[in-house]
Design a protein around this motif. Structure first.
Motif, mmCIF file in Angstrom:
data_model
loop_
_atom_site.group_PDB
_atom_site.id
_atom_site.type_symbol
_atom_site.label_atom_id
_atom_site.label_comp_id
_atom_site.label_asym_id
_atom_site.label_seq_id
_atom_site.Cartn_x
_atom_site.Cartn_y
_atom_site.Cartn_z
ATOM 1 N N LEU A 62 0.814 -1.228 0.000
ATOM 2 C CA LEU A 62 0.000 0.000 0.000
ATOM 3 C C LEU A 62 0.839 1.265 0.000
ATOM 4 O O LEU A 62 0.317 2.360 -0.253
ATOM 5 N N ALA A 63 2.135 1.136 0.253
ATOM 6 C CA ALA A 63 3.020 2.304 0.188
ATOM 7 C C ALA A 63 3.420 2.637 -1.249
ATOM 8 O O ALA A 63 4.077 3.651 -1.497
ATOM 9 N N TYR A 64 3.027 1.802 -2.185
ATOM 10 C CA TYR A 64 3.357 2.015 -3.592
ATOM 11 C C TYR A 64 2.676 3.268 -4.107
ATOM 12 O O TYR A 64 1.460 3.429 -4.001
ATOM 13 N N LYS A 65 3.454 4.162 -4.704
ATOM 14 C CA LYS A 65 2.941 5.397 -5.289
ATOM 15 C C LYS A 65 3.288 5.411 -6.772
ATOM 16 O O LYS A 65 4.400 5.762 -7.161
ATOM 17 N N PRO A 66 2.348 5.000 -7.630
ATOM 18 C CA PRO A 66 2.660 4.916 -9.061
ATOM 19 C C PRO A 66 2.861 6.289 -9.684
ATOM 20 O O PRO A 66 2.354 7.305 -9.182
ATOM 21 N N SER A 67 3.589 6.299 -10.770
ATOM 22 C CA SER A 67 3.831 7.556 -11.475
ATOM 23 C C SER A 67 2.820 7.730 -12.601
ATOM 24 O O SER A 67 2.264 6.767 -13.119
ATOM 25 N N GLY A 68 2.591 8.972 -12.967
ATOM 26 C CA GLY A 68 1.732 9.280 -14.108
ATOM 27 C C GLY A 68 0.334 8.720 -13.972
ATOM 28 O O GLY A 68 -0.315 8.851 -12.932
ATOM 29 N N GLU A 69 -0.126 8.050 -15.041
ATOM 30 C CA GLU A 69 -1.480 7.508 -15.098
ATOM 31 C C GLU A 69 -1.555 6.046 -14.639
ATOM 32 O O GLU A 69 -2.618 5.434 -14.726
ATOM 33 N N LEU A 70 -0.458 5.509 -14.168
ATOM 34 C CA LEU A 70 -0.475 4.098 -13.765
ATOM 35 C C LEU A 70 -1.333 3.893 -12.527
ATOM 36 O O LEU A 70 -1.374 4.762 -11.647
ATOM 37 N N PRO A 71 -2.015 2.753 -12.421
ATOM 38 C CA PRO A 71 -2.929 2.523 -11.297
ATOM 39 C C PRO A 71 -2.189 2.171 -10.008
ATOM 40 O O PRO A 71 -1.076 1.640 -10.041
ATOM 41 N N PRO A 72 -2.816 2.445 -8.856
ATOM 42 C CA PRO A 72 -2.253 2.015 -7.570
ATOM 43 C C PRO A 72 -2.474 0.523 -7.374
ATOM 44 O O PRO A 72 -3.033 -0.152 -8.247
ATOM 45 N N THR A 320 -3.002 -11.983 -17.632
ATOM 46 C CA THR A 320 -3.461 -11.201 -18.776
ATOM 47 C C THR A 320 -4.636 -10.312 -18.400
ATOM 48 O O THR A 320 -4.853 -9.268 -19.022
ATOM 49 N N ASN A 321 -5.406 -10.708 -17.399
ATOM 50 C CA ASN A 321 -6.532 -9.904 -16.938
ATOM 51 C C ASN A 321 -6.024 -8.851 -15.954
ATOM 52 O O ASN A 321 -6.029 -9.050 -14.744
ATOM 53 N N THR A 322 -5.579 -7.730 -16.482
ATOM 54 C CA THR A 322 -5.038 -6.648 -15.669
ATOM 55 C C THR A 322 -5.537 -5.325 -16.217
ATOM 56 O O THR A 322 -5.747 -5.193 -17.431
ATOM 57 N N PRO A 323 -5.760 -4.332 -15.371
ATOM 58 C CA PRO A 323 -6.173 -3.025 -15.881
ATOM 59 C C PRO A 323 -5.065 -2.340 -16.671
ATOM 60 O O PRO A 323 -5.335 -1.433 -17.461
ATOM 61 N N SER A 324 -3.816 -2.787 -16.448
ATOM 62 C CA SER A 324 -2.685 -2.176 -17.134
ATOM 63 C C SER A 324 -1.473 -3.092 -17.012
ATOM 64 O O SER A 324 -0.979 -3.308 -15.906
ATOM 65 N N GLN A 325 -1.002 -3.628 -18.140
ATOM 66 C CA GLN A 325 0.191 -4.473 -18.078
ATOM 67 C C GLN A 325 1.399 -3.668 -17.611
ATOM 68 O O GLN A 325 2.210 -4.147 -16.812
ATOM 69 N N LYS A 326 1.500 -2.425 -18.088
ATOM 70 C CA LYS A 326 2.593 -1.561 -17.618
ATOM 71 C C LYS A 326 2.457 -1.314 -16.117
ATOM 72 O O LYS A 326 3.453 -1.214 -15.404
ATOM 73 N N GLY A 327 1.203 -1.228 -15.652
ATOM 74 C CA GLY A 327 0.971 -1.039 -14.229
ATOM 75 C C GLY A 327 1.405 -2.250 -13.423
ATOM 76 O O GLY A 327 1.994 -2.119 -12.341
ATOM 77 N N SER A 328 1.108 -3.448 -13.945
ATOM 78 C CA SER A 328 1.543 -4.672 -13.262
ATOM 79 C C SER A 328 3.063 -4.705 -13.150
ATOM 80 O O SER A 328 3.630 -5.025 -12.100
ATOM 81 N N GLU A 329 3.743 -4.362 -14.246
ATOM 82 C CA GLU A 329 5.197 -4.405 -14.258
ATOM 83 C C GLU A 329 5.799 -3.327 -13.363
ATOM 84 O O GLU A 329 6.795 -3.576 -12.666
#
Length: 434
Positions: A62-72, A320-329
């Motif tokens: 929960l401390a993860y703070k994504p950059s830009g438009e990437l999801p939390p 494969t079922n992810t809101p954002s593959q870039k977000g997963s990575e």
């Protein structure tokens, strides 16, 4: 270290494709987030350690703070009870996680069903930030398939030689270095009323893992280079002859054929088991006065002049079922850069896959854990041995299955010769291959 052996055993159960689980799927669907690109990265993790693991893991997530438009990211702890149905139902209904851990072979099953997002792009990006080179030797190879990397190694479990120092001293022997000195130590221990081949082969035991570890120790194993069962080999026959010799000479507790791991811990605590091959958390699980007297020995040189052991690279996978593959990575990159407290705070997760974590003073403070990484991990092999290290879907046939329990019990009870037991196992595995 405070790793639960029962958790470790469950973590390597073959992942069964979905059957039932409608209620679980409905519950998970009800808990899923809203639609659109605002959906978070759902991270599901297993309770790998003690009571401190999940709170620490959740705090990191929960401390993860994504950059830009990437999801939390959101966090969910999935209990081991019925976890196969929980995952299978959720994945089938598209209500599952974007990222998760699970059983050690789960990713290979889901990849076969086209639900896994391969980790090649993620690992390529890690070559630029140093994470790729931080993995212990060989652990990434276990995740590689012809289609790509199905997952990322996360934590390690292995079967290593442990011994009770005080009991060996009482018997007048030193820790063994090879199969012959192991037999000699067993004979000396027998004279003081304790067993040198501690093993638990009941339905809730891990005896089959110990036997496969000894096959690998002798240069054998269960699968060939084509990833097909190849059980009846001279290396395997010789290894089981070594086991049978110990059974016939009374070096094994006769009750071991039906023992659970809990029974085995009791025998270690009661000074009845003086040596045996067990999980990384043995000393902590036994505890009491016996716990501090239990030490990790050296890998044995087999009758064939080889060293080797069985280990389980548990992993984290993307779907494969992810809101954002870039977000997963992006989340996994953050997580691996920040997951060290799971080990440095002694949450009991098991052995680390990153050299940087293994090198911390907190991890090195446990000499048994440090020895497992420095001495045992380099000689360990997966279920795929001797054909290779890369896992594949059919290893689920030998990962905590009834066929493997039957195999071990038939050998340890002397109801089948090594050749008969290996032939039966070979025929069973071939008949079950898909």
């Amino acid at each position: 270290m405070n790793n639960s052996h029962d958790v470790a055993r469950l973590s390597r159960r073959s992942f069964l494709a979905a059957s039932g689980g409608v209620a679980a799927a409905a519950l998970l669907a009800a808990c899923s987030s809203g639609g659109g690109s605002a959906k978070p990265i759902k991270f599901w993790n297993m309770p790998w350690g003690g009571i401190d693991f999940a709170p620490t893991d959740k705090q990191i997530t929960l401390a993860y703070k994504p950059s830009g438009e990437l999801p939390p990211a959101t966090y969910q702890s999935v209990q081991w009870a019925n976890f196969t149905t929980t995952f299978a139902s959720a994945v089938a209904s598209n209500t599952g996680p974007a990222v998760s851990s699970g059983s050690g072979t789960q990713a290979f099953q889901f990849a076969k069903q086209h639900h896994i997002a391969y980790a090649d792009d993620l690992l390529d990006s890690w070559k630029k930030n140093g994470l790729y080179d931080d993995f212990l030797p060989g652990v990434l190879d276990a995740m590689k398939t012809p289609a790509g990397y199905v997952a990322v190694p996360y934590n390690l479990d292995m079967r290593v030689l442990w011994y009770r120092k005080a009991l060996l001293e009482k018997a007048g022997v030193t820790p063994p270095k090879d199969w012959q000195s192991y037999l000699d130590a067993c004979e000396a221990l027998k004279k003081i009323g304790t067993y040198g081949f501690g093993i638990a082969s009941g339905a809730q035991g891990n005896g089959f893992q110990i036997l496969v570890g000894l096959l690998i120790n002798n240069g054998g194993g269960l699968f060939d280079k084509e990833q097909k069962p190849n059980c009846v080999t001279q290396e395997n026959l010789d290894a089981l002859d070594f086991v049978v010799e110990m059974v016939r000479k009374g070096y094994m507790d006769p009750g071991s054929v039906g023992y659970s791991t809990t029974n085995a811990y009791s025998q270690w605590k009661a000074d009845k088991f003086a040596m045996g091959f067990e999980s990384p958390g043995l000393a902590q699980q036994v505890g009491g006065a016996a716990g501090p007297d239990i030490y990790v020995g050296d890998p044995l040189v087999s009758g064939n002049g080889k060293k080797g052991a069985l280990y389980f690279p548990n992993n984290i996978m993307m779907y494969t079922n992810t809101p954002s593959q870039k977000g997963s990575e992006a989340f996994l990159t953050y997580y691996y850069k920040n997951m060290a407290p799971l080990w440095t705070k002694n949450t009991g997760i098991g052995l680390p896959v990153l050299k940087s974590i293994a090198a911390t003073k907190e991890f090195q403070a446990d000499p048994n854990a440090a020895k497992m990484i420095s001495v045992w991990q380099p000689i360990c092999k997966t279920w795929a041995a001797p054909g290779g290290d890369a896992l594949f879907s059919n290893v689920t046939l030998v990962d905590s299955t009834p066929a493997m329990t039957t195999f071990a019990q038939s050998v340890l009870s002397l109801k089948a010769t090594p050749k008969e037991a290996l032939t039966t196992l070979q025929n069973t595995l071939v008949s079950q291959m898909k």
